[in-house]
Write a protein that holds these residues in place. Structure first.
Motif, PDB file in Angstrom:
ATOM      1  N   UNK A  41       0.725  -1.149  -0.045  1.00  0.00           N
ATOM      2  CA  UNK A  41       0.040   0.023   0.188  1.00  0.00           C
ATOM      3  C   UNK A  41       0.949   1.122   0.143  1.00  0.00           C
ATOM      4  N   UNK A  42       0.541   2.355  -0.636  1.00  0.00           N
ATOM      5  CA  UNK A  42       0.827   3.682  -0.527  1.00  0.00           C
ATOM      6  C   UNK A  42       0.057   4.225   0.343  1.00  0.00           C
ATOM      7  N   UNK A  43       0.772   5.014   1.340  1.00  0.00           N
ATOM      8  CA  UNK A  43       0.065   5.763   2.117  1.00  0.00           C
ATOM      9  C   UNK A  43       0.471   7.235   2.216  1.00  0.00           C
ATOM     10  N   UNK A  44      -0.515   8.283   1.946  1.00  0.00           N
ATOM     11  CA  UNK A  44      -0.175   9.752   2.118  1.00  0.00           C
ATOM     12  C   UNK A  44      -0.620  10.167   3.568  1.00  0.00           C
ATOM     13  N   UNK A  45       0.364  10.757   4.235  1.00  0.00           N
ATOM     14  CA  UNK A  45       0.217  11.618   5.513  1.00  0.00           C
ATOM     15  C   UNK A  45       0.322  13.072   5.137  1.00  0.00           C
ATOM     16  N   UNK A  46      -0.448  13.812   5.646  1.00  0.00           N
ATOM     17  CA  UNK A  46      -0.484  15.370   5.481  1.00  0.00           C
ATOM     18  C   UNK A  46      -0.325  15.845   6.841  1.00  0.00           C
ATOM     19  N   UNK A  47       0.753  16.523   7.303  1.00  0.00           N
ATOM     20  CA  UNK A  47       0.861  17.381   8.470  1.00  0.00           C
ATOM     21  C   UNK A  47       1.554  18.522   8.340  1.00  0.00           C
ATOM     22  N   UNK A  48       1.705  19.403   9.515  1.00  0.00           N
ATOM     23  CA  UNK A  48       2.719  20.398   9.203  1.00  0.00           C
ATOM     24  C   UNK A  48       4.182  20.522   9.589  1.00  0.00           C
ATOM     25  N   UNK A  49       4.870  21.379   9.365  1.00  0.00           N
ATOM     26  CA  UNK A  49       6.321  21.020   9.068  1.00  0.00           C
ATOM     27  C   UNK A  49       7.042  20.725  10.295  1.00  0.00           C
ATOM     28  N   UNK A  50       6.559  21.080  11.648  1.00  0.00           N
ATOM     29  CA  UNK A  50       7.095  20.685  13.019  1.00  0.00           C
ATOM     30  C   UNK A  50       6.761  19.125  12.772  1.00  0.00           C
ATOM     31  N   UNK A  51       5.792  18.698  12.622  1.00  0.00           N
ATOM     32  CA  UNK A  51       5.496  17.130  12.691  1.00  0.00           C
ATOM     33  C   UNK A  51       6.621  16.356  11.768  1.00  0.00           C
ATOM     34  N   UNK A  53       9.311  17.228  10.791  1.00  0.00           N
ATOM     35  CA  UNK A  53      10.676  17.314  11.271  1.00  0.00           C
ATOM     36  C   UNK A  53      10.747  16.435  12.142  1.00  0.00           C
ATOM     37  N   UNK A  54      10.005  16.241  13.085  1.00  0.00           N
ATOM     38  CA  UNK A  54      10.020  15.262  14.288  1.00  0.00           C
ATOM     39  C   UNK A  54       9.923  13.739  13.415  1.00  0.00           C
ATOM     40  N   UNK A  55       9.040  13.470  12.661  1.00  0.00           N
ATOM     41  CA  UNK A  55       9.198  12.339  11.896  1.00  0.00           C
ATOM     42  C   UNK A  55      10.440  11.919  11.323  1.00  0.00           C
ATOM     43  N   UNK A  56      10.963  12.901  10.448  1.00  0.00           N
ATOM     44  CA  UNK A  56      12.142  12.887   9.893  1.00  0.00           C
ATOM     45  C   UNK A  56      13.084  12.509  11.028  1.00  0.00           C
ATOM     46  N   UNK A  57      13.442  12.796  12.072  1.00  0.00           N
ATOM     47  CA  UNK A  57      14.448  12.439  12.978  1.00  0.00           C
ATOM     48  C   UNK A  57      13.987  11.033  13.530  1.00  0.00           C
ATOM     49  N   UNK A  58      12.651  10.703  13.614  1.00  0.00           N
ATOM     50  CA  UNK A  58      12.471   9.132  13.997  1.00  0.00           C
ATOM     51  C   UNK A  58      12.963   8.435  12.928  1.00  0.00           C
ATOM     52  N   UNK A  59      12.604   8.568  11.613  1.00  0.00           N
ATOM     53  CA  UNK A  59      13.217   7.940  10.377  1.00  0.00           C
ATOM     54  C   UNK A  59      14.595   7.882  10.484  1.00  0.00           C
ATOM     55  N   UNK A  60      15.187   8.910  10.538  1.00  0.00           N
ATOM     56  CA  UNK A  60      16.527   8.690  10.516  1.00  0.00           C
ATOM     57  C   UNK A  60      17.299   8.096  11.547  1.00  0.00           C
ATOM     58  N   UNK A  61      16.715   7.886  12.745  1.00  0.00           N
ATOM     59  CA  UNK A  61      17.053   6.939  13.925  1.00  0.00           C
ATOM     60  C   UNK A  61      16.853   5.369  13.433  1.00  0.00           C
ATOM     61  N   UNK A  79       9.246  11.019   1.474  1.00  0.00           N
ATOM     62  CA  UNK A  79       8.848   9.800   1.151  1.00  0.00           C
ATOM     63  C   UNK A  79       9.579   8.653   1.857  1.00  0.00           C
ATOM     64  N   UNK A  80       8.707   7.851   2.560  1.00  0.00           N
ATOM     65  CA  UNK A  80       9.565   6.788   3.419  1.00  0.00           C
ATOM     66  C   UNK A  80       8.819   5.530   3.150  1.00  0.00           C
ATOM     67  N   UNK A  81       9.730   4.603   3.274  1.00  0.00           N
ATOM     68  CA  UNK A  81       9.266   2.886   3.043  1.00  0.00           C
ATOM     69  C   UNK A  81       9.327   2.515   4.297  1.00  0.00           C
TER      70      UNK A  81
END
Length: 102
Positions: A41-51, A53-61, A79-81
């Motif tokens: 499945x492809x999933x689209x998540x729409x949120x604001x910039x601060x979230x 940034x937080x998600x990107x830090x989680x995925x970086x980890x 985009x993340x898999x």
């Protein structure tokens, strides 16, 4: 401030969430998305910039990479898999945060 110093227990305002609350909520959200959908499945998540940034830090980890963006702005696209190995890391992060917050 204690928030900028990394204190995860301090709430934003009198009734807002703490950094701990936000991170747990985002980790559980990612885990729930994975568990509710097929791996194809492809999933689209729409949120604001601060979230974002937080998600990107989680995925970086969980991807064992350095955060390579200075700031993610509203309107940016990422985009993340997600796979089972990453979900196991997320589950470990959730347990670690809960243990640290006891």
């Amino acid at each position: 401030t204690r928030q900028s110093a990394g204190d995860y227990g301090i709430r934003f305002g009198e009734t807002g969430e703490s950094k701990f609350d936000i991170e747990i909520r985002l980790l559980v959200f990612i885990k729930d998305l994975f568990n509710r959908h097929s791996p194809t499945d492809s999933i689209l998540v729409i949120t604001h910039g601060s979230i974002m940034n937080w998600l990107d830090r989680i995925f970086a980890q969980i991807e064992d990479r350095i955060v390579d963006r200075k700031i993610i702005k509203n309107g940016d696209m990422l985009e993340y898999v997600i796979n089972r190995i990453q979900i196991k890391k997320i589950e470990s992060m959730i347990e670690g945060l809960k243990k640290d917050n006891e």
